[in-house]
Design a protein around this motif. Sequence first.
Motif, PDB file in Angstrom:
ATOM      1  N   LYS A   1     -14.386  52.577 -25.846  1.00  0.00           N
ATOM      2  CA  LYS A   1     -15.098  52.859 -27.107  1.00  0.00           C
ATOM      3  C   LYS A   1     -15.241  51.829 -28.211  1.00  0.00           C
ATOM      4  O   LYS A   1     -15.497  52.024 -29.339  1.00  0.00           O
ATOM      5  CB  LYS A   1     -14.171  54.277 -27.729  1.00  0.00           C
ATOM      6  CG  LYS A   1     -14.478  55.215 -26.735  1.00  0.00           C
ATOM      7  CD  LYS A   1     -13.716  56.783 -27.407  1.00  0.00           C
ATOM      8  CE  LYS A   1     -14.059  57.762 -26.419  1.00  0.00           C
ATOM      9  NZ  LYS A   1     -13.372  58.940 -26.989  1.00  0.00           N
ATOM     10  N   GLY A   2     -14.151  50.823 -27.923  1.00  0.00           N
ATOM     11  CA  GLY A   2     -13.956  49.657 -28.856  1.00  0.00           C
ATOM     12  C   GLY A   2     -13.248  50.075 -30.114  1.00  0.00           C
ATOM     13  O   GLY A   2     -13.154  49.332 -31.028  1.00  0.00           O
ATOM     14  N   GLU A   3     -12.396  50.987 -30.045  1.00  0.00           N
ATOM     15  CA  GLU A   3     -11.520  51.603 -31.130  1.00  0.00           C
ATOM     16  C   GLU A   3      -9.997  50.868 -30.703  1.00  0.00           C
ATOM     17  O   GLU A   3      -9.419  51.228 -29.626  1.00  0.00           O
ATOM     18  CB  GLU A   3     -11.500  52.899 -31.033  1.00  0.00           C
ATOM     19  CG  GLU A   3     -12.703  53.406 -31.474  1.00  0.00           C
ATOM     20  CD  GLU A   3     -12.672  55.052 -31.576  1.00  0.00           C
ATOM     21  OE1 GLU A   3     -11.625  55.811 -31.143  1.00  0.00           O
ATOM     22  OE2 GLU A   3     -14.024  55.543 -31.559  1.00  0.00           O
ATOM     23  N   ILE A   4      -9.660  50.091 -31.894  1.00  0.00           N
ATOM     24  CA  ILE A   4      -8.196  49.511 -31.752  1.00  0.00           C
ATOM     25  C   ILE A   4      -7.645  49.205 -33.056  1.00  0.00           C
ATOM     26  O   ILE A   4      -8.632  48.819 -33.898  1.00  0.00           O
ATOM     27  CB  ILE A   4      -7.997  48.662 -30.563  1.00  0.00           C
ATOM     28  CG1 ILE A   4      -6.618  48.198 -30.253  1.00  0.00           C
ATOM     29  CG2 ILE A   4      -8.540  47.174 -31.024  1.00  0.00           C
ATOM     30  CD1 ILE A   4      -6.582  47.736 -28.919  1.00  0.00           C
ATOM     31  N   SER A   5      -6.541  49.218 -33.467  1.00  0.00           N
ATOM     32  CA  SER A   5      -5.878  48.429 -34.573  1.00  0.00           C
ATOM     33  C   SER A   5      -5.991  47.012 -34.462  1.00  0.00           C
ATOM     34  O   SER A   5      -5.867  46.423 -33.303  1.00  0.00           O
ATOM     35  CB  SER A   5      -4.487  49.192 -34.696  1.00  0.00           C
ATOM     36  OG  SER A   5      -3.389  48.466 -33.955  1.00  0.00           O
ATOM     37  N   LEU A   6      -6.033  46.463 -35.675  1.00  0.00           N
ATOM     38  CA  LEU A   6      -5.969  44.906 -35.632  1.00  0.00           C
ATOM     39  C   LEU A   6      -4.629  44.436 -34.926  1.00  0.00           C
ATOM     40  O   LEU A   6      -4.561  43.413 -34.172  1.00  0.00           O
ATOM     41  CB  LEU A   6      -6.048  44.384 -36.818  1.00  0.00           C
ATOM     42  CG  LEU A   6      -6.187  42.569 -37.186  1.00  0.00           C
ATOM     43  CD1 LEU A   6      -7.077  42.134 -36.369  1.00  0.00           C
ATOM     44  CD2 LEU A   6      -6.084  42.444 -38.641  1.00  0.00           C
TER      45      LEU A   6
ATOM     46  N   SER B   1      -2.738  46.109 -32.498  1.00  0.00           N
ATOM     47  CA  SER B   1      -2.943  45.659 -31.208  1.00  0.00           C
ATOM     48  C   SER B   1      -3.701  44.968 -30.779  1.00  0.00           C
ATOM     49  O   SER B   1      -3.408  44.365 -29.494  1.00  0.00           O
ATOM     50  CB  SER B   1      -3.279  47.382 -30.865  1.00  0.00           C
ATOM     51  OG  SER B   1      -2.169  48.335 -31.130  1.00  0.00           O
ATOM     52  N   LEU B   2      -4.807  44.544 -31.320  1.00  0.00           N
ATOM     53  CA  LEU B   2      -5.710  43.752 -30.741  1.00  0.00           C
ATOM     54  C   LEU B   2      -4.995  42.302 -30.678  1.00  0.00           C
ATOM     55  O   LEU B   2      -5.308  41.533 -29.928  1.00  0.00           O
ATOM     56  CB  LEU B   2      -7.110  43.545 -31.652  1.00  0.00           C
ATOM     57  CG  LEU B   2      -8.080  42.802 -31.132  1.00  0.00           C
ATOM     58  CD1 LEU B   2      -8.544  43.082 -29.722  1.00  0.00           C
ATOM     59  CD2 LEU B   2      -9.365  42.617 -32.138  1.00  0.00           C
ATOM     60  N   VAL B   3      -4.307  41.865 -31.775  1.00  0.00           N
ATOM     61  CA  VAL B   3      -3.633  40.616 -31.779  1.00  0.00           C
ATOM     62  C   VAL B   3      -2.688  40.513 -30.631  1.00  0.00           C
ATOM     63  O   VAL B   3      -2.338  39.620 -29.881  1.00  0.00           O
ATOM     64  CB  VAL B   3      -3.017  40.379 -33.217  1.00  0.00           C
ATOM     65  CG1 VAL B   3      -2.064  39.296 -33.011  1.00  0.00           C
ATOM     66  CG2 VAL B   3      -4.004  40.377 -34.136  1.00  0.00           C
ATOM     67  N   ARG B   4      -1.914  41.677 -30.453  1.00  0.00           N
ATOM     68  CA  ARG B   4      -0.773  41.880 -29.143  1.00  0.00           C
ATOM     69  C   ARG B   4      -1.558  41.499 -27.896  1.00  0.00           C
ATOM     70  O   ARG B   4      -1.002  40.904 -27.066  1.00  0.00           O
ATOM     71  CB  ARG B   4      -0.173  43.142 -29.336  1.00  0.00           C
ATOM     72  CG  ARG B   4       0.879  42.985 -30.331  1.00  0.00           C
ATOM     73  CD  ARG B   4       1.668  44.530 -30.264  1.00  0.00           C
ATOM     74  NE  ARG B   4       2.639  44.481 -31.392  1.00  0.00           N
ATOM     75  CZ  ARG B   4       3.480  45.409 -31.239  1.00  0.00           C
ATOM     76  NH1 ARG B   4       3.300  46.518 -30.551  1.00  0.00           N
ATOM     77  NH2 ARG B   4       4.391  45.378 -32.301  1.00  0.00           N
ATOM     78  N   LEU B   5      -2.950  42.014 -27.769  1.00  0.00           N
ATOM     79  CA  LEU B   5      -3.565  41.877 -26.397  1.00  0.00           C
ATOM     80  C   LEU B   5      -3.882  40.463 -26.533  1.00  0.00           C
ATOM     81  O   LEU B   5      -3.821  39.884 -25.345  1.00  0.00           O
ATOM     82  CB  LEU B   5      -4.742  42.752 -26.483  1.00  0.00           C
ATOM     83  CG  LEU B   5      -4.517  44.433 -26.364  1.00  0.00           C
ATOM     84  CD1 LEU B   5      -5.645  45.298 -26.466  1.00  0.00           C
ATOM     85  CD2 LEU B   5      -3.768  44.750 -24.948  1.00  0.00           C
TER      86      LEU B   5
ATOM     87  N   SER C   1      -0.145  50.712 -26.027  1.00  0.00           N
ATOM     88  CA  SER C   1       0.106  51.846 -25.097  1.00  0.00           C
ATOM     89  C   SER C   1      -1.280  51.680 -24.097  1.00  0.00           C
ATOM     90  O   SER C   1      -2.130  51.112 -24.636  1.00  0.00           O
ATOM     91  CB  SER C   1       0.099  53.221 -26.008  1.00  0.00           C
ATOM     92  OG  SER C   1      -1.219  53.418 -26.421  1.00  0.00           O
ATOM     93  N   LEU C   2      -0.944  52.143 -22.907  1.00  0.00           N
ATOM     94  CA  LEU C   2      -2.141  52.208 -22.047  1.00  0.00           C
ATOM     95  C   LEU C   2      -3.242  53.096 -22.458  1.00  0.00           C
ATOM     96  O   LEU C   2      -4.446  52.699 -22.210  1.00  0.00           O
ATOM     97  CB  LEU C   2      -1.653  52.814 -20.626  1.00  0.00           C
ATOM     98  CG  LEU C   2      -2.560  53.075 -19.398  1.00  0.00           C
ATOM     99  CD1 LEU C   2      -3.190  51.561 -19.263  1.00  0.00           C
ATOM    100  CD2 LEU C   2      -2.020  53.419 -18.238  1.00  0.00           C
ATOM    101  N   GLY C   3      -3.062  54.156 -23.315  1.00  0.00           N
ATOM    102  CA  GLY C   3      -4.247  55.090 -23.817  1.00  0.00           C
ATOM    103  C   GLY C   3      -5.021  54.056 -24.721  1.00  0.00           C
ATOM    104  O   GLY C   3      -6.161  54.239 -24.832  1.00  0.00           O
ATOM    105  N   SER C   4      -4.396  53.348 -25.542  1.00  0.00           N
ATOM    106  CA  SER C   4      -4.951  52.623 -26.698  1.00  0.00           C
ATOM    107  C   SER C   4      -5.824  51.387 -25.897  1.00  0.00           C
ATOM    108  O   SER C   4      -6.853  51.260 -26.557  1.00  0.00           O
ATOM    109  CB  SER C   4      -3.982  51.949 -27.607  1.00  0.00           C
ATOM    110  OG  SER C   4      -3.466  52.972 -28.307  1.00  0.00           O
ATOM    111  N   LEU C   5      -5.181  50.900 -25.043  1.00  0.00           N
ATOM    112  CA  LEU C   5      -5.941  49.899 -24.235  1.00  0.00           C
ATOM    113  C   LEU C   5      -7.143  50.497 -23.677  1.00  0.00           C
ATOM    114  O   LEU C   5      -8.445  49.918 -23.793  1.00  0.00           O
ATOM    115  CB  LEU C   5      -5.166  49.208 -23.235  1.00  0.00           C
ATOM    116  CG  LEU C   5      -5.821  48.102 -22.496  1.00  0.00           C
ATOM    117  CD1 LEU C   5      -6.470  47.165 -23.311  1.00  0.00           C
ATOM    118  CD2 LEU C   5      -4.931  47.554 -21.385  1.00  0.00           C
ATOM    119  N   ARG C   6      -7.066  51.484 -22.826  1.00  0.00           N
ATOM    120  CA  ARG C   6      -8.155  52.482 -22.360  1.00  0.00           C
ATOM    121  C   ARG C   6      -9.171  52.601 -23.447  1.00  0.00           C
ATOM    122  O   ARG C   6     -10.400  52.390 -23.101  1.00  0.00           O
ATOM    123  CB  ARG C   6      -7.786  53.538 -21.527  1.00  0.00           C
ATOM    124  CG  ARG C   6      -7.101  53.094 -20.341  1.00  0.00           C
ATOM    125  CD  ARG C   6      -6.407  54.111 -19.479  1.00  0.00           C
ATOM    126  NE  ARG C   6      -6.007  53.820 -18.097  1.00  0.00           N
ATOM    127  CZ  ARG C   6      -5.255  54.449 -17.447  1.00  0.00           C
ATOM    128  NH1 ARG C   6      -5.021  55.971 -17.933  1.00  0.00           N
ATOM    129  NH2 ARG C   6      -4.793  54.181 -16.304  1.00  0.00           N
TER     130      ARG C   6
END
Length: 101
Positions: free
Chosen positions: A52-57, A59-63, A42-47
């Motif tokens: 803030k450096g906060e994301i699930s692993l 989602s980070l792998v997907r990015l 989601s755009l909110g998760s990316l922002r």
Amino acid sequence: MSLVNNLISPLDIRLGIADRLKRIRLDQNVSQEQLAERSGVSLGSLRRFESKGEISLKSLVRLAISLNRAQDFDLLFQIEEEIDLFKPESKPRQRASRGTK
């Protein structure tokens, strides 16, 4: 990795990763909206990650995959083989054979 590197706070590590991902995204001329759509994050998760450096692993792998940087995870927790020329060679462990009755 030296002891000094282990003194970096978890927040600083996360923000460093977020900053590098953002720089890669910008170098590839990809907007946040485009990356969110490509990756399914989601755009909110990316922002939130970039600020803030906060994301699930997950989602980070997907990015990373969407930016063609999945290979960067190969360096994470890399196991370094120690070579000791004087250590006797160990034999591989085998299961005990079953006795017959």
